[in-house]
Scaffold this motif. Structure first.
Motif, PDB file in Angstrom:
ATOM      1  N   CYS A  12       0.693  -1.266  -0.022  1.00 44.75           N
ATOM      2  CA  CYS A  12       0.190  -0.110  -0.094  1.00 44.75           C
ATOM      3  C   CYS A  12       0.848   1.311  -0.026  1.00 44.75           C
ATOM      4  O   CYS A  12       0.422   2.463  -0.427  1.00 44.75           O
ATOM      5  CB  CYS A  12      -0.879  -0.049   1.315  1.00 44.75           C
ATOM      6  SG  CYS A  12      -0.199   0.203   2.843  1.00 44.75           S
ATOM      7  N   THR A  29      -6.850   2.917   2.727  1.00 39.36           N
ATOM      8  CA  THR A  29      -8.076   2.463   2.607  1.00 39.36           C
ATOM      9  C   THR A  29      -8.589   1.847   3.948  1.00 39.36           C
ATOM     10  O   THR A  29      -7.844   1.637   4.809  1.00 39.36           O
ATOM     11  CB  THR A  29      -8.064   1.503   1.464  1.00 39.36           C
ATOM     12  OG1 THR A  29      -7.385   0.187   1.829  1.00 39.36           O
ATOM     13  CG2 THR A  29      -7.636   2.122   0.231  1.00 39.36           C
ATOM     14  N   ARG A  31      -9.408  -1.112   4.378  1.00 39.22           N
ATOM     15  CA  ARG A  31      -8.675  -2.606   4.404  1.00 39.22           C
ATOM     16  C   ARG A  31      -7.242  -2.247   5.211  1.00 39.22           C
ATOM     17  O   ARG A  31      -6.864  -3.031   5.790  1.00 39.22           O
ATOM     18  CB  ARG A  31      -8.507  -3.290   3.013  1.00 39.22           C
ATOM     19  CG  ARG A  31      -7.579  -4.218   2.827  1.00 39.22           C
ATOM     20  CD  ARG A  31      -7.778  -4.861   1.361  1.00 39.22           C
ATOM     21  NE  ARG A  31      -7.051  -6.106   1.346  1.00 39.22           N
ATOM     22  CZ  ARG A  31      -5.359  -5.898   1.100  1.00 39.22           C
ATOM     23  NH1 ARG A  31      -4.761  -4.820   0.912  1.00 39.22           N
ATOM     24  NH2 ARG A  31      -5.052  -7.052   1.000  1.00 39.22           N
ATOM     25  N   ASP A 146      -9.365 -11.073   4.440  1.00 40.79           N
ATOM     26  CA  ASP A 146     -10.609 -11.594   3.452  1.00 40.79           C
ATOM     27  C   ASP A 146     -11.843 -11.585   4.271  1.00 40.79           C
ATOM     28  O   ASP A 146     -12.140 -10.591   5.267  1.00 40.79           O
ATOM     29  CB  ASP A 146     -10.035 -13.109   3.164  1.00 40.79           C
ATOM     30  CG  ASP A 146     -10.697 -13.685   1.886  1.00 40.79           C
ATOM     31  OD1 ASP A 146     -11.541 -12.796   1.240  1.00 40.79           O
ATOM     32  OD2 ASP A 146     -10.257 -14.717   1.408  1.00 40.79           O
ATOM     33  N   ASP A 151     -14.769  -3.951  -0.064  1.00 43.05           N
ATOM     34  CA  ASP A 151     -15.189  -3.910  -1.663  1.00 43.05           C
ATOM     35  C   ASP A 151     -13.988  -3.938  -2.450  1.00 43.05           C
ATOM     36  O   ASP A 151     -12.800  -3.708  -2.048  1.00 43.05           O
ATOM     37  CB  ASP A 151     -16.117  -2.803  -2.121  1.00 43.05           C
ATOM     38  CG  ASP A 151     -15.506  -1.446  -1.781  1.00 43.05           C
ATOM     39  OD1 ASP A 151     -14.185  -1.362  -1.528  1.00 43.05           O
ATOM     40  OD2 ASP A 151     -16.193  -0.319  -1.652  1.00 43.05           O
ATOM     41  N   ALA A 152     -13.961  -3.927  -3.762  1.00 42.81           N
ATOM     42  CA  ALA A 152     -12.883  -3.734  -4.749  1.00 42.81           C
ATOM     43  C   ALA A 152     -11.984  -2.507  -4.333  1.00 42.81           C
ATOM     44  O   ALA A 152     -10.512  -2.654  -4.745  1.00 42.81           O
ATOM     45  CB  ALA A 152     -13.387  -3.833  -6.223  1.00 42.81           C
ATOM     46  N   ASP A 153     -12.417  -1.610  -3.858  1.00 34.13           N
ATOM     47  CA  ASP A 153     -11.494  -0.382  -3.435  1.00 34.13           C
ATOM     48  C   ASP A 153     -10.932  -0.509  -2.054  1.00 34.13           C
ATOM     49  O   ASP A 153     -10.260   0.572  -1.628  1.00 34.13           O
ATOM     50  CB  ASP A 153     -12.469   0.813  -3.822  1.00 34.13           C
ATOM     51  CG  ASP A 153     -12.705   1.307  -5.107  1.00 34.13           C
ATOM     52  OD1 ASP A 153     -12.163   0.855  -6.033  1.00 34.13           O
ATOM     53  OD2 ASP A 153     -14.215   1.565  -5.594  1.00 34.13           O
ATOM     54  N   GLY A 154     -11.211  -1.466  -1.716  1.00 37.83           N
ATOM     55  CA  GLY A 154     -10.569  -1.538   0.004  1.00 37.83           C
ATOM     56  C   GLY A 154     -11.517  -0.816   0.887  1.00 37.83           C
ATOM     57  O   GLY A 154     -10.918  -0.785   2.122  1.00 37.83           O
ATOM     58  N   ILE A 157     -17.668  -3.046   3.430  1.00 38.57           N
ATOM     59  CA  ILE A 157     -18.839  -3.003   2.616  1.00 38.57           C
ATOM     60  C   ILE A 157     -19.968  -2.606   3.446  1.00 38.57           C
ATOM     61  O   ILE A 157     -20.985  -2.084   3.000  1.00 38.57           O
ATOM     62  CB  ILE A 157     -19.136  -4.329   2.125  1.00 38.57           C
ATOM     63  CG1 ILE A 157     -17.953  -4.801   0.878  1.00 38.57           C
ATOM     64  CG2 ILE A 157     -20.546  -4.855   1.690  1.00 38.57           C
ATOM     65  CD1 ILE A 157     -18.091  -6.143   0.627  1.00 38.57           C
TER      66      ILE A 157
END
Length: 492
Positions: A12, A29, A31, A146, A151-154, A157
């Motif tokens: 990152c 992000t 994540r 995991d 989401d795909a952008d970290g 959700i």
């Protein structure tokens, strides 16, 4: 997906250093922030300072990105079986005071003084800051990123709702009222420069409750990157204008997370943090002082402290040195940084009892120590110190690869070669170099009495330049000439 904190760092680009994790908001992000927090708590579990069901205190500054990052950190606490205790948007030392008292880990979401397009997370163990020796332990922790959380952008959700605020402000305010005593500032007229500091209202409250007449100044709804170590030209002007118009005894402020002080004298001239640290150390009766190599040499020249220890730049290094001094039996141990953040390592007497140690940067104690002193003015207290003046500035932008190239040149060869390089670069205006100190960056003392210290930033693309001279004009001129010489050398 299971990974390590070290691998996450590389992925990152959010660096981990002496001030915790810091990076661009776009890189931090949910994540990434979740992963750092999970790694921290796993390390705390190894150290016996965290277990399922245990509390973890969280707080943040006033940057727009802070609430989102706090939510991601809180989710990590819950997922690891902990209980997040949200302390609100309060000064970093207020969070630390509470968490240390409870004996629980904590984290502060803040980028301190850097611009709002960046942010960070400061981590605290149950009784003190995360130190350099802890970084390897955190970096090797395995973390699970995991589970369908992001989401795909970290980004998370499912939204994470922070718990109701646990009040930590009252204890923080009481600490200073009890230490200095009610009415300690009676008769003083104090300006409080609020800008976007998270402790702007707490600071105003403390000063007012100690009896001062206060005026609130410069409050901003937009984040203002006030750096107490490199004061913005516009703040220099504001300080002098406010003092001339309102006839204050002093003006007080802090940086973004309110752990670094900023105080101006009755003329509106802002004090250097390392000079403020000396005045506070004298006021509390320190016997040992730990301070980074970049701090003003008046601490030694004043001859008032039994032992002065010089360290690398960063509060973890200062704290480590303070621990060594305490273990050696020193009666009153303190530390401070060039940014003014003051660390109290020993219990000291106060007006209403004793004041316990707070081994992390604090902005309030040093400012109040000066404001409540017997001297007639802030400038009068400054006049009692040896007249060694420090000044700092930055070259921006100055990317890390440029820093690596510059320091590679300046540190090549033996001591004699390094001294010759410093003389070649700066000798035309500073005189011949007499010694070079590589404790942190490159710091050289010159025959003309000046000091030039270059250091790359660990969290921003900039080069710091610290200078010291016998007068402010000399220190400023030395800094200007030194930064010009570096730019010419690097083709900037």
């Amino acid at each position: 997906m299971t990974t390590t904190v070290k691998a996450l760092m590389a992925e990152c680009g959010v660096a981990f250093g002496t001030s915790g994790a810091r990076g661009l908001v776009t890189a931090m992000t949910d994540r990434v922030c979740y992963g750092y927090t999970a790694g921290f708590l796993r390390f705390m579990a190894e150290q016996g300072e965290f277990a399922p069901g245990g509390a973890v205190a969280l707080a943040g500054d006033l940057r727009p990105s802070t609430p989102r990052i706090l939510a991601a950190c809180a989710r990590a606490v819950r997922d690891l079986g902990g209980v997040p205790v949200f302390c609100g948007y309060v000064p970093t030392p207020a969070l630390a005071l509470y968490a240390f008292g409870q004996g629980i880990p904590s984290l502060m979401v803040t980028g301190s003084h850097i611009p709002a397009d960046r942010n960070g997370i400061k981590f605290y163990r149950s009784a003190g800051e995360v130190l350099k020796a802890d970084e390897a332990g955190m970096s090797r922790q395995e973390i699970d990123l995991d589970g369908g959380r992001f989401d795909a952008d970290g980004m998370l959700i499912a939204a994470e709702v922070l718990p109701p605020v646990t009040d930590v402000e009252e204890a923080y305010v009481s600490r200073y009222i009890n230490h200095f005593g009610p009415g300690a500032l009676t008769g003083k007229r104090i300006g409080v420069y609020q800008h976007s500091a998270v402790g702007r209202d707490v600071l105003a409250r403390i000063v007012a409750e100690l009896g001062a007449e206060i005026m609130l100044l410069g409050r901003s709804d937009v984040f203002v990157p006030v750096d107490t170590e490199a004061i913005r030209p516009e703040d220099v002007v504001l300080g002098r204008e406010w003092a001339a118009e309102h006839h204050f005894d002093a003006i007080v402020s802090t940086d973004g997370d309110s752990d670094r002080p900023l105080i101006a004298d009755e003329t509106g001239k802002w004090l250097r943090g390392d000079v403020l640290g000396i005045l506070c150390a004298l006021r509390v009766g320190a016997t040992s002082v730990a301070t980074p190599v970049s701090s003003n040499t008046a601490v030694e020249a004043c001859g008032q402290f039994a032992h002065v220890v010089r360290t690398r730049i960063g509060s973890p290094y200062v704290i480590s040195a303070m621990v060594d001094e305490l273990n050696a039996g020193s009666a009153c141990v303190v530390g401070y940084e060039a940014n003014g953040g003051f660390l109290l390592g020993s219990t000291i007497p106060g007006k209403l009892g004793t004041t316990t140690p707070l081994p992390t940067r604090d902005a309030v104690l040093p400012m109040l120590a000066v404001l409540t002193a017997d001297a007639t003015s802030v400038s009068a207290q400054l006049a009692t110190l040896p007249q060694r003046i420090t000044y700092s500035d930055r070259i921006i932008p100055f990317p890390p690869e440029a820093s690596a190239q510059l320091f590679g040149q300046l540190t090549a060869g033996d001591d004699a070669a390094q001294i010759a390089l410093q003389t070649s670069l700066f000798g035309s205006f500073a005189g011949a170099a007499q010694s070079v100190d590589l404790t942190d960056g490159v710091r050289a003392h010159f025959a003309g009495g000046g000091v030039i210290h270059l250091r790359g930033s660990g969290n921003a693309p900039e080069l710091r330049c610290y200078t010291e001279g016998a007068s402010e004009a000399e220190a400023v001129a030395l800094n200007s000439a030194a930064t010009a010489a570096v730019k010419a050398l690097m083709g900037l």
